[in-house]
Motif scaffolding. Sequence first.
Motif, PDB file in Angstrom:
ATOM      1  N   THR A  64       0.965  -1.118  -0.050  1.00 18.59           N
ATOM      2  CA  THR A  64       0.081  -0.093  -0.063  1.00 18.59           C
ATOM      3  C   THR A  64       0.849   1.278   0.181  1.00 18.59           C
ATOM      4  OG1 THR A  64      -0.173  -0.008   2.577  1.00 18.59           O
ATOM      5  CG2 THR A  64      -1.902  -1.070   1.178  1.00 18.59           C
ATOM      6  N   THR A  65       0.308   2.545  -0.519  1.00 11.64           N
ATOM      7  CA  THR A  65       1.078   3.534  -0.488  1.00 11.64           C
ATOM      8  C   THR A  65       0.450   4.725   0.201  1.00 11.64           C
ATOM      9  OG1 THR A  65       0.535   4.152  -2.880  1.00 11.64           O
ATOM     10  CG2 THR A  65       2.452   2.880  -2.769  1.00 11.64           C
ATOM     11  N   THR A  66       1.272   5.585   0.486  1.00  4.12           N
ATOM     12  CA  THR A  66       0.504   7.041   0.692  1.00  4.12           C
ATOM     13  C   THR A  66       1.259   7.979   0.171  1.00  4.12           C
ATOM     14  OG1 THR A  66       0.548   6.197   3.086  1.00  4.12           O
ATOM     15  CG2 THR A  66       0.421   8.561   2.869  1.00  4.12           C
ATOM     16  N   THR A  67       0.518   8.916  -0.463  1.00  7.51           N
ATOM     17  CA  THR A  67       0.987   9.937  -1.370  1.00  7.51           C
ATOM     18  C   THR A  67       1.424  11.056  -0.349  1.00  7.51           C
ATOM     19  OG1 THR A  67      -0.535   9.328  -3.061  1.00  7.51           O
ATOM     20  CG2 THR A  67       0.375  11.320  -3.258  1.00  7.51           C
ATOM     21  N   ILE A  68       2.749  11.471  -0.858  1.00  6.15           N
ATOM     22  CA  ILE A  68       3.279  12.739  -0.128  1.00  6.15           C
ATOM     23  C   ILE A  68       3.452  13.782  -1.163  1.00  6.15           C
ATOM     24  CG2 ILE A  68       5.304  13.503   1.026  1.00  6.15           C
ATOM     25  CD1 ILE A  68       5.781  10.503   1.896  1.00  6.15           C
TER      26      ILE A  68
ATOM     27  N   ALA B 268       3.874  17.610  -0.577  1.00  8.79           N
ATOM     28  CA  ALA B 268       4.053  18.919   0.331  1.00  8.79           C
ATOM     29  C   ALA B 268       4.511  20.039  -0.317  1.00  8.79           C
ATOM     30  CB  ALA B 268       5.354  18.382   1.442  1.00  8.79           C
ATOM     31  N   ALA B 269       4.281  21.016  -0.009  1.00  7.02           N
ATOM     32  CA  ALA B 269       4.689  22.449  -0.500  1.00  7.02           C
ATOM     33  C   ALA B 269       6.232  22.458  -0.600  1.00  7.02           C
ATOM     34  CB  ALA B 269       4.494  23.529   0.555  1.00  7.02           C
ATOM     35  N   GLY B 270       6.512  22.944  -1.985  1.00  6.20           N
ATOM     36  CA  GLY B 270       7.897  22.742  -2.372  1.00  6.20           C
ATOM     37  C   GLY B 270       8.133  21.512  -3.127  1.00  6.20           C
ATOM     38  N   MET B 271       7.692  20.478  -3.080  1.00  3.19           N
ATOM     39  CA  MET B 271       7.796  19.362  -3.870  1.00  3.19           C
ATOM     40  C   MET B 271       7.400  19.645  -5.234  1.00  3.19           C
ATOM     41  SD  MET B 271       7.189  16.263  -1.331  1.00  3.19           S
ATOM     42  CE  MET B 271       7.377  14.673  -2.481  1.00  3.19           C
ATOM     43  N   VAL B 272       8.086  19.261  -6.320  1.00  2.00           N
ATOM     44  CA  VAL B 272       7.587  19.501  -7.534  1.00  2.00           C
ATOM     45  C   VAL B 272       6.890  18.149  -8.378  1.00  2.00           C
ATOM     46  CG1 VAL B 272       9.493  21.148  -8.290  1.00  2.00           C
ATOM     47  CG2 VAL B 272       9.840  18.973  -8.517  1.00  2.00           C
ATOM     48  N   VAL B 273       7.241  17.215  -7.508  1.00  2.00           N
ATOM     49  CA  VAL B 273       6.481  15.756  -7.911  1.00  2.00           C
ATOM     50  C   VAL B 273       5.949  15.109  -6.700  1.00  2.00           C
ATOM     51  CG1 VAL B 273       6.947  13.411  -8.878  1.00  2.00           C
ATOM     52  CG2 VAL B 273       8.141  15.605  -9.767  1.00  2.00           C
ATOM     53  N   ALA B 274       4.850  14.714  -6.603  1.00  2.00           N
ATOM     54  CA  ALA B 274       4.060  13.837  -5.506  1.00  2.00           C
ATOM     55  C   ALA B 274       4.856  12.435  -5.646  1.00  2.00           C
ATOM     56  CB  ALA B 274       2.649  13.645  -5.595  1.00  2.00           C
ATOM     57  N   VAL B 275       4.874  12.054  -4.377  1.00  2.00           N
ATOM     58  CA  VAL B 275       5.565  10.492  -4.368  1.00  2.00           C
ATOM     59  C   VAL B 275       4.725   9.413  -3.714  1.00  2.00           C
ATOM     60  CG1 VAL B 275       7.424   9.437  -3.221  1.00  2.00           C
ATOM     61  CG2 VAL B 275       7.854  11.876  -4.112  1.00  2.00           C
ATOM     62  N   ASP B 276       4.392   8.559  -4.367  1.00  2.00           N
ATOM     63  CA  ASP B 276       3.682   7.528  -3.544  1.00  2.00           C
ATOM     64  C   ASP B 276       4.664   6.880  -2.874  1.00  2.00           C
ATOM     65  OD1 ASP B 276       1.407   8.218  -4.500  1.00  2.00           O
ATOM     66  OD2 ASP B 276       1.330   6.919  -6.339  1.00  2.00           O
ATOM     67  N   MET B 277       4.580   6.791  -1.584  1.00  2.00           N
ATOM     68  CA  MET B 277       5.658   6.193  -0.744  1.00  2.00           C
ATOM     69  C   MET B 277       4.983   4.790  -0.129  1.00  2.00           C
ATOM     70  SD  MET B 277       8.511   6.190   0.620  1.00  2.00           S
ATOM     71  CE  MET B 277       9.083   7.722   0.462  1.00  2.00           C
ATOM     72  N   PRO B 278       5.717   3.393  -0.578  1.00  2.00           N
ATOM     73  CA  PRO B 278       5.472   2.329  -0.053  1.00  2.00           C
ATOM     74  C   PRO B 278       5.366   1.958   1.240  1.00  2.00           C
ATOM     75  CG  PRO B 278       6.815   2.125  -1.879  1.00  2.00           C
ATOM     76  CD  PRO B 278       6.707   3.533  -1.443  1.00  2.00           C
ATOM     77  N   ASN B 279       4.460   1.117   1.759  1.00  2.00           N
ATOM     78  CA  ASN B 279       4.595   0.948   3.250  1.00  2.00           C
ATOM     79  C   ASN B 279       5.179  -0.496   3.292  1.00  2.00           C
ATOM     80  OD1 ASN B 279       4.211  -0.028   5.854  1.00  2.00           O
ATOM     81  ND2 ASN B 279       2.015   0.732   6.145  1.00  2.00           N
ATOM     82  N   ALA B 280       6.243  -0.751   3.770  1.00  2.00           N
ATOM     83  CA  ALA B 280       7.007  -1.824   3.924  1.00  2.00           C
ATOM     84  C   ALA B 280       6.290  -3.137   4.689  1.00  2.00           C
ATOM     85  CB  ALA B 280       8.460  -1.974   4.114  1.00  2.00           C
TER      86      ALA B 280
END
Length: 171
Positions: free
Chosen positions: A35-39, A41-53
């Motif tokens: 499963t992933t959580t989308t990060i 944040a202000a200042g990021m140019v690309v959203a990141v889907d961070m996997p939950n290990a």
Amino acid sequence: MPSKVYVNVEDHRLIDGKTTVEDITKVGLPTIKHTTTTIDAAGMVVAVDMPNATHLDAMDYTITHNNGVNCSLLATPGKHTQEFRTVRQKYGVAKAVIGHESVKFRLVGVHAETQKGDIETGSPYGSTEKYSCLRYEEEVDGKIVTIIDAMAGVIKYNGKDYTSDVKNLLK
């Protein structure tokens, strides 16, 4: 120089409970997806889907068969404990070495669906069984390389337990 190794399945066998099931044409192993959580944040140019290990999406697997010996057992409602044994031929290109390895998949699943298949003249009448996966274990030449157990809360790859790391930090 890197060496390429080609691995081909030479033969396979399915055991459901303690019963050998014949005329299995294909096993569709589960897709293992974190499963992933989308990060974003202000200042990021690309959203990141961070996997939950330590958490996976629901998994399912399929067994396709030609309604051979003991295949009717596969459609029985409820929990199934299955072992799919394969023999793979390994061919090492660099040294022209040919060998074999044993790969076993141990699956515990709950029967969820039967796709009755197609009726076609001159073709076997096959079906595909679908299971909701509760436990997945993969063993290569006697070494367990993956264990995913939904009920026990275990995710292990190559001996490293990813869920216990988090549990230990919560103590």
